[in-house]
Design a protein around this motif. Structure first.
Motif, PDB file in Angstrom:
ATOM      1  N   MET A   1       1.360  -0.937  -0.059  1.00  0.00           N
ATOM      2  CA  MET A   1       0.045   0.110   0.233  1.00  0.00           C
ATOM      3  C   MET A   1       0.501   1.272   0.257  1.00  0.00           C
ATOM      4  SD  MET A   1      -2.686   1.096   2.665  1.00  0.00           S
ATOM      5  CE  MET A   1      -2.023   0.698   4.122  1.00  0.00           C
ATOM      6  N   ASN A   2       0.480   2.127  -1.209  1.00  0.00           N
ATOM      7  CA  ASN A   2       1.431   3.444  -1.502  1.00  0.00           C
ATOM      8  C   ASN A   2       0.550   4.439   0.136  1.00  0.00           C
ATOM      9  OD1 ASN A   2       2.987   4.961  -1.911  1.00  0.00           O
ATOM     10  ND2 ASN A   2       1.665   5.502  -3.874  1.00  0.00           N
ATOM     11  N   ILE A   3       1.442   4.957   0.560  1.00  0.00           N
ATOM     12  CA  ILE A   3       1.179   6.092   1.184  1.00  0.00           C
ATOM     13  C   ILE A   3       2.691   7.379   1.351  1.00  0.00           C
ATOM     14  CG2 ILE A   3       0.986   6.446   4.576  1.00  0.00           C
ATOM     15  CD1 ILE A   3       0.026   3.731   4.731  1.00  0.00           C
ATOM     16  N   PRO A   4       2.168   7.641   0.623  1.00  0.00           N
ATOM     17  CA  PRO A   4       2.981   8.854   0.407  1.00  0.00           C
ATOM     18  C   PRO A   4       3.105  10.109   2.303  1.00  0.00           C
ATOM     19  CG  PRO A   4       1.662   9.090  -1.162  1.00  0.00           C
ATOM     20  CD  PRO A   4       1.002   8.015   0.549  1.00  0.00           C
ATOM     21  N   LYS A   5       4.519  10.319   2.154  1.00  0.00           N
ATOM     22  CA  LYS A   5       4.806  10.897   3.405  1.00  0.00           C
ATOM     23  C   LYS A   5       4.853  12.519   3.538  1.00  0.00           C
ATOM     24  CE  LYS A   5       6.511   7.506   5.214  1.00  0.00           C
ATOM     25  NZ  LYS A   5       5.623   6.175   6.459  1.00  0.00           N
ATOM     26  N   ASP A   6       4.991  12.519   2.011  1.00  0.00           N
ATOM     27  CA  ASP A   6       4.215  14.407   2.536  1.00  0.00           C
ATOM     28  C   ASP A   6       2.349  14.874   2.443  1.00  0.00           C
ATOM     29  OD1 ASP A   6       3.915  13.078  -0.595  1.00  0.00           O
ATOM     30  OD2 ASP A   6       4.840  15.120  -1.488  1.00  0.00           O
ATOM     31  N   LEU A   7       2.152  14.295   2.751  1.00  0.00           N
ATOM     32  CA  LEU A   7       0.985  14.691   2.578  1.00  0.00           C
ATOM     33  C   LEU A   7      -0.007  13.930   4.011  1.00  0.00           C
ATOM     34  CD1 LEU A   7      -0.848  12.125  -0.353  1.00  0.00           C
ATOM     35  CD2 LEU A   7       0.168  14.851  -0.545  1.00  0.00           C
ATOM     36  N   LYS A   8      -1.016  14.348   4.522  1.00  0.00           N
ATOM     37  CA  LYS A   8      -1.890  14.448   5.552  1.00  0.00           C
ATOM     38  C   LYS A   8      -3.343  13.104   5.495  1.00  0.00           C
ATOM     39  CE  LYS A   8      -0.764  17.408   8.723  1.00  0.00           C
ATOM     40  NZ  LYS A   8      -0.832  16.909   9.734  1.00  0.00           N
ATOM     41  N   TYR A   9      -3.393  12.729   6.315  1.00  0.00           N
ATOM     42  CA  TYR A   9      -4.477  12.005   6.217  1.00  0.00           C
ATOM     43  C   TYR A   9      -6.311  12.534   7.229  1.00  0.00           C
ATOM     44  CZ  TYR A   9      -1.136  10.360   3.063  1.00  0.00           C
ATOM     45  OH  TYR A   9      -0.167   9.747   2.177  1.00  0.00           O
ATOM     46  N   SER A  10      -7.412  11.627   6.121  1.00  0.00           N
ATOM     47  CA  SER A  10      -8.482  11.560   7.289  1.00  0.00           C
ATOM     48  C   SER A  10      -8.934  10.613   7.356  1.00  0.00           C
ATOM     49  CB  SER A  10      -9.443  12.439   6.330  1.00  0.00           C
ATOM     50  OG  SER A  10     -10.311  11.535   5.212  1.00  0.00           O
ATOM     51  N   GLU A  11      -9.367  10.283   8.798  1.00  0.00           N
ATOM     52  CA  GLU A  11     -10.034   8.868   9.388  1.00  0.00           C
ATOM     53  C   GLU A  11     -10.830   8.166   8.096  1.00  0.00           C
ATOM     54  OE1 GLU A  11     -11.830   8.773  13.336  1.00  0.00           O
ATOM     55  OE2 GLU A  11      -9.137   9.439  14.222  1.00  0.00           O
ATOM     56  N   GLU A  12     -11.820   9.382   7.002  1.00  0.00           N
ATOM     57  CA  GLU A  12     -12.333   8.875   5.641  1.00  0.00           C
ATOM     58  C   GLU A  12     -11.775   8.551   4.847  1.00  0.00           C
ATOM     59  OE1 GLU A  12     -12.669  11.774   7.465  1.00  0.00           O
ATOM     60  OE2 GLU A  12     -14.442  10.579   9.118  1.00  0.00           O
ATOM     61  N   HIS A  13     -10.089   8.446   4.950  1.00  0.00           N
ATOM     62  CA  HIS A  13      -9.216   7.875   3.778  1.00  0.00           C
ATOM     63  C   HIS A  13      -9.237   8.645   2.752  1.00  0.00           C
ATOM     64  CE1 HIS A  13      -9.112   3.801   5.752  1.00  0.00           C
ATOM     65  NE2 HIS A  13     -10.105   3.981   5.719  1.00  0.00           N
ATOM     66  N   LEU A 115      -3.947  12.871  10.328  1.00  0.00           N
ATOM     67  CA  LEU A 115      -3.484  11.806  10.735  1.00  0.00           C
ATOM     68  C   LEU A 115      -2.227  11.937   9.574  1.00  0.00           C
ATOM     69  CD1 LEU A 115      -5.867   8.849  10.808  1.00  0.00           C
ATOM     70  CD2 LEU A 115      -5.134   9.973  11.883  1.00  0.00           C
ATOM     71  N   SER A 116      -0.823  11.825  10.255  1.00  0.00           N
ATOM     72  CA  SER A 116      -0.003  11.770   9.400  1.00  0.00           C
ATOM     73  C   SER A 116       0.969  10.635   9.062  1.00  0.00           C
ATOM     74  CB  SER A 116       1.572  11.996  10.129  1.00  0.00           C
ATOM     75  OG  SER A 116       1.619  10.433  11.690  1.00  0.00           O
ATOM     76  N   PRO A 117       1.119  10.619   8.524  1.00  0.00           N
ATOM     77  CA  PRO A 117       0.964   9.038   7.307  1.00  0.00           C
ATOM     78  C   PRO A 117       1.526   7.876   8.655  1.00  0.00           C
ATOM     79  CG  PRO A 117       2.479  11.180   6.186  1.00  0.00           C
ATOM     80  CD  PRO A 117       2.345  10.961   7.729  1.00  0.00           C
ATOM     81  N   ASP A 118       2.132   8.054   9.407  1.00  0.00           N
ATOM     82  CA  ASP A 118       2.657   6.977  10.266  1.00  0.00           C
ATOM     83  C   ASP A 118       1.129   6.896  10.881  1.00  0.00           C
ATOM     84  OD1 ASP A 118       5.226   6.545   9.717  1.00  0.00           O
ATOM     85  OD2 ASP A 118       5.974   7.682  11.225  1.00  0.00           O
ATOM     86  N   GLU A 119       0.243   7.468  11.917  1.00  0.00           N
ATOM     87  CA  GLU A 119      -0.879   7.414  12.109  1.00  0.00           C
ATOM     88  C   GLU A 119      -1.321   7.056  10.947  1.00  0.00           C
ATOM     89  OE1 GLU A 119      -0.845  10.881  15.022  1.00  0.00           O
ATOM     90  OE2 GLU A 119      -1.207  11.543  13.005  1.00  0.00           O
ATOM     91  N   TYR A 120      -1.820   7.082   9.928  1.00  0.00           N
ATOM     92  CA  TYR A 120      -3.035   6.469   8.617  1.00  0.00           C
ATOM     93  C   TYR A 120      -1.976   5.224   8.399  1.00  0.00           C
ATOM     94  CZ  TYR A 120      -5.786   5.446   4.926  1.00  0.00           C
ATOM     95  OH  TYR A 120      -6.739   5.093   3.448  1.00  0.00           O
ATOM     96  N   GLU A 121      -0.704   5.098   8.416  1.00  0.00           N
ATOM     97  CA  GLU A 121      -0.821   2.880   8.899  1.00  0.00           C
ATOM     98  C   GLU A 121      -1.000   2.655   9.226  1.00  0.00           C
ATOM     99  OE1 GLU A 121       3.486   1.247   6.353  1.00  0.00           O
ATOM    100  OE2 GLU A 121       3.271   3.594   7.406  1.00  0.00           O
ATOM    101  N   LYS A 122      -0.740   3.021  10.862  1.00  0.00           N
ATOM    102  CA  LYS A 122      -1.442   2.188  12.004  1.00  0.00           C
ATOM    103  C   LYS A 122      -2.671   2.402  11.515  1.00  0.00           C
ATOM    104  CE  LYS A 122      -0.825   2.047  16.425  1.00  0.00           C
ATOM    105  NZ  LYS A 122      -2.035   1.534  17.111  1.00  0.00           N
ATOM    106  N   ALA A 123      -3.853   2.933  11.289  1.00  0.00           N
ATOM    107  CA  ALA A 123      -5.393   3.142  11.337  1.00  0.00           C
ATOM    108  C   ALA A 123      -5.171   1.800  10.750  1.00  0.00           C
ATOM    109  CB  ALA A 123      -5.819   4.284  10.806  1.00  0.00           C
ATOM    110  N   THR A 124      -5.035   2.088   9.199  1.00  0.00           N
ATOM    111  CA  THR A 124      -5.374   1.047   7.823  1.00  0.00           C
ATOM    112  C   THR A 124      -4.379  -0.543   7.989  1.00  0.00           C
ATOM    113  OG1 THR A 124      -3.336   1.981   6.869  1.00  0.00           O
ATOM    114  CG2 THR A 124      -5.248   2.914   6.280  1.00  0.00           C
ATOM    115  N   SER A 125      -3.709  -0.897   8.945  1.00  0.00           N
ATOM    116  CA  SER A 125      -3.002  -1.596   9.162  1.00  0.00           C
ATOM    117  C   SER A 125      -3.938  -2.332  10.246  1.00  0.00           C
ATOM    118  CB  SER A 125      -2.056  -1.434   9.540  1.00  0.00           C
ATOM    119  OG  SER A 125      -1.814  -1.192  11.509  1.00  0.00           O
ATOM    120  N   GLU A 126      -4.650  -1.739  10.586  1.00  0.00           N
ATOM    121  CA  GLU A 126      -6.250  -2.275  12.150  1.00  0.00           C
ATOM    122  C   GLU A 126      -7.148  -2.898  10.846  1.00  0.00           C
ATOM    123  OE1 GLU A 126      -5.241   0.714  15.417  1.00  0.00           O
ATOM    124  OE2 GLU A 126      -3.669   0.113  15.688  1.00  0.00           O
ATOM    125  N   GLU A 127      -7.377  -2.143   9.590  1.00  0.00           N
ATOM    126  CA  GLU A 127      -8.707  -2.381   9.508  1.00  0.00           C
ATOM    127  C   GLU A 127      -9.137  -3.771   8.644  1.00  0.00           C
ATOM    128  OE1 GLU A 127     -10.258   0.073   7.250  1.00  0.00           O
ATOM    129  OE2 GLU A 127     -10.070   2.181   8.431  1.00  0.00           O
TER     130      GLU A 127
END
Length: 127
Positions: A1-13, A115-127
């Motif tokens: 899964m591609n999660i660019p490090k220069d972006l911010k993310y919402s919980e709604e993806h 969410l930061s990229p790391d926070e988003y990655e953690k959130a999606t790994s739990e889904e």
């Protein structure tokens, strides 16, 4: 899964690329993968106001229709009109060709809620 490090993310993806006072918004690689083949994208008009956490459009895949949620509040200053003819770009290039809207932000502090990229990655790994 591609999660660019220069972006911010919402919980709604949704993702956000900040360009000065403008937020460029699209949906994440994770979201497009979950949805499957995108066949239609409905977006707001230039000049429309969007509010953080409210729906601003939808994407339709072969499986379902899913709402798009604004990660920030402000005025839509540009819409990616090409997605009307090429909705498959959402699957092929979610972070480059398939940006959806550009929003002139009312309150850039709303970015701190994303969410930061790391926070988003953690959130999606739990889904």
């Amino acid at each position: 899964m591609n999660i660019p490090k220069d972006l911010k993310y919402s919980e709604e993806h949704e993702w956000v690329r900040v360009e000065g006072n403008v937020a460029v918004v699209g949906i994440t690689d994770f979201a497009q993968d979950e949805l499957g083949d995108i066949v239609f994208v409905e977006l707001p008009e230039v000049g429309d106001e969007v509010t953080a956490d409210d729906a601003f459009g939808s994407v339709e895949s072969v499986k379902t229709v899913s709402e798009l949620y604004a990660p920030v509040s402000g005025k839509v200053i540009e819409v990616n009109e090409a997605l009307a003819d090429s909705p498959e770009w959402v699957n092929e290039s979610p972070y480059e060709k398939a940006w959806m809207i550009k929003v002139e932000m009312k309150d850039p502090a709303e970015l701190n809620e994303l969410l930061s990229p790391d926070e988003y990655e953690k959130a999606t790994s739990e889904e």
